[in-house]
Design an enzyme around this catalytic site. Sequence first.
Site, PDB file in Angstrom:
ATOM      1  N   ASP A  32     -62.104  28.271  56.599  1.00 14.10           N
ATOM      2  CA  ASP A  32     -61.032  28.090  56.463  1.00 14.10           C
ATOM      3  C   ASP A  32     -60.750  26.405  56.987  1.00 14.10           C
ATOM      4  O   ASP A  32     -60.773  25.905  57.527  1.00 14.10           O
ATOM      5  CB  ASP A  32     -59.607  28.687  57.411  1.00 14.10           C
ATOM      6  N   ARG A  41     -54.357  37.271  60.302  1.00  9.71           N
ATOM      7  CA  ARG A  41     -55.490  36.362  60.736  1.00  9.71           C
ATOM      8  C   ARG A  41     -54.368  35.014  61.487  1.00  9.71           C
ATOM      9  O   ARG A  41     -53.717  34.427  61.345  1.00  9.71           O
ATOM     10  CB  ARG A  41     -55.760  35.473  59.000  1.00  9.71           C
ATOM     11  N   HIS A  60     -65.894  30.406  51.356  1.00  7.42           N
ATOM     12  CA  HIS A  60     -65.119  28.914  52.128  1.00  7.42           C
ATOM     13  C   HIS A  60     -65.563  28.671  53.043  1.00  7.42           C
ATOM     14  O   HIS A  60     -65.861  30.127  54.140  1.00  7.42           O
ATOM     15  CB  HIS A  60     -63.868  29.314  51.469  1.00  7.42           C
ATOM     16  N   HIS A  83     -67.251  32.103  54.719  1.00 11.38           N
ATOM     17  CA  HIS A  83     -66.866  33.117  54.577  1.00 11.38           C
ATOM     18  C   HIS A  83     -66.887  33.913  53.292  1.00 11.38           C
ATOM     19  O   HIS A  83     -65.944  33.006  52.458  1.00 11.38           O
ATOM     20  CB  HIS A  83     -66.270  33.772  56.121  1.00 11.38           C
TER      21      HIS A  83
HETATM   22  C1  SIN Z   1     -59.756  35.350  54.908  1.00 12.35           C
HETATM   23  O1  SIN Z   1     -60.658  34.356  54.029  1.00 12.35           O
HETATM   24  O2  SIN Z   1     -59.445  34.069  55.751  1.00 12.35           O
HETATM   25  C2  SIN Z   1     -59.480  36.027  54.766  1.00 12.35           C
HETATM   26  C3  SIN Z   1     -61.275  36.975  55.164  1.00 12.35           C
HETATM   27  C4  SIN Z   1     -61.377  38.486  54.626  1.00 12.35           C
HETATM   28  O3  SIN Z   1     -60.024  39.163  54.092  1.00 12.35           O
HETATM   29  O4  SIN Z   1     -61.949  39.125  54.258  1.00 12.35           O
END
Ligand code: SIN
Length: 282
Positions: free
Chosen positions: A102, A270, A100, A255
């Site tokens: 974000d 994050r 995905h 990612h």
């Molecule tokens: C996310 O998808 O923003 C998190 C990625 C992760 O936890 O490695």
Amino acid sequence: MSGSAMQVRKMTGGCGAEITGIDVKRLSNSEWDGVRNAFAEHGVIFFRDQELTPEQHLDFARRWAPIDINRFFTAVDGYPEIAEVRKEKTQTKNIGGHWHTDHSYDQVPAMGSLLLARELPEEGGDTLFANMYRAYETLSDGLKNMLLGLRAVHSSRHVFGAGAAYKATDLKSAFKGEDQVGDAVHPVVIRHPLSGRPALFVNASFTTHFEGWSVEDSKPLLEHLYRHAARPEFTCRFRWAPGSLAFWDNRATWHLAVNDYQGERRLMHRITVAGCELQAAA
Ligand code: SIN
């Protein structure tokens, strides 16, 4: 970079670069220029051993752009601008375990996210990234041309809405804002706001269909694009350690957080920073 130990080293031939020899709390002007150039060129940049307090994490994020608070994630106590990406020992599902990018469900998608490792499992919990410039460039000319004329609908409804995907899992308490879901429409091939290069902008988690096409008609082509874009030669994999920091560009990469650490805890912080409305490549 005179007088600096900074080095930028590509992670793979696919995407990403690791930057060493700097402290993101104390960047000289030339180091900051080098970091920004690496971000524009490689789509995702990684740093090691950055011992950041939440305030220092926020300060570094604000150097890039204003913060775009995620309305669905639980925030870190006392820091509403920092989202918690948490998996407890007892939980089996993880956050972000499918490819995905974000906030693509927003009409103005976030520029990028700065993910800082706080607590990690003994092994595993890596994150994969994929390069959406390479995904587009390597399609055949006929398909590239057809995609240039398309727009796609992205939605948060089926992921964060009432009765949606996460709500049926043991992660349901990690999310809020089920009444704040919505849709957005973006070009399928964007002109990247920093590089000006064309990049594929659909993803398996949030894109629902092509504008003017049914979900059923859209599915085969979207699935073809997803298989193509996830080819190993377009990807890199980051192994986290405490103090590791990644900053990815949501308009240039996908990612995926690998869920291979059952029975262990992983906690990441994050911060997502604001982007701009996306324009079509042609
Ligand atoms: C996310 O998808 O923003 C998190 C990625 C992760 O936890 O490695």
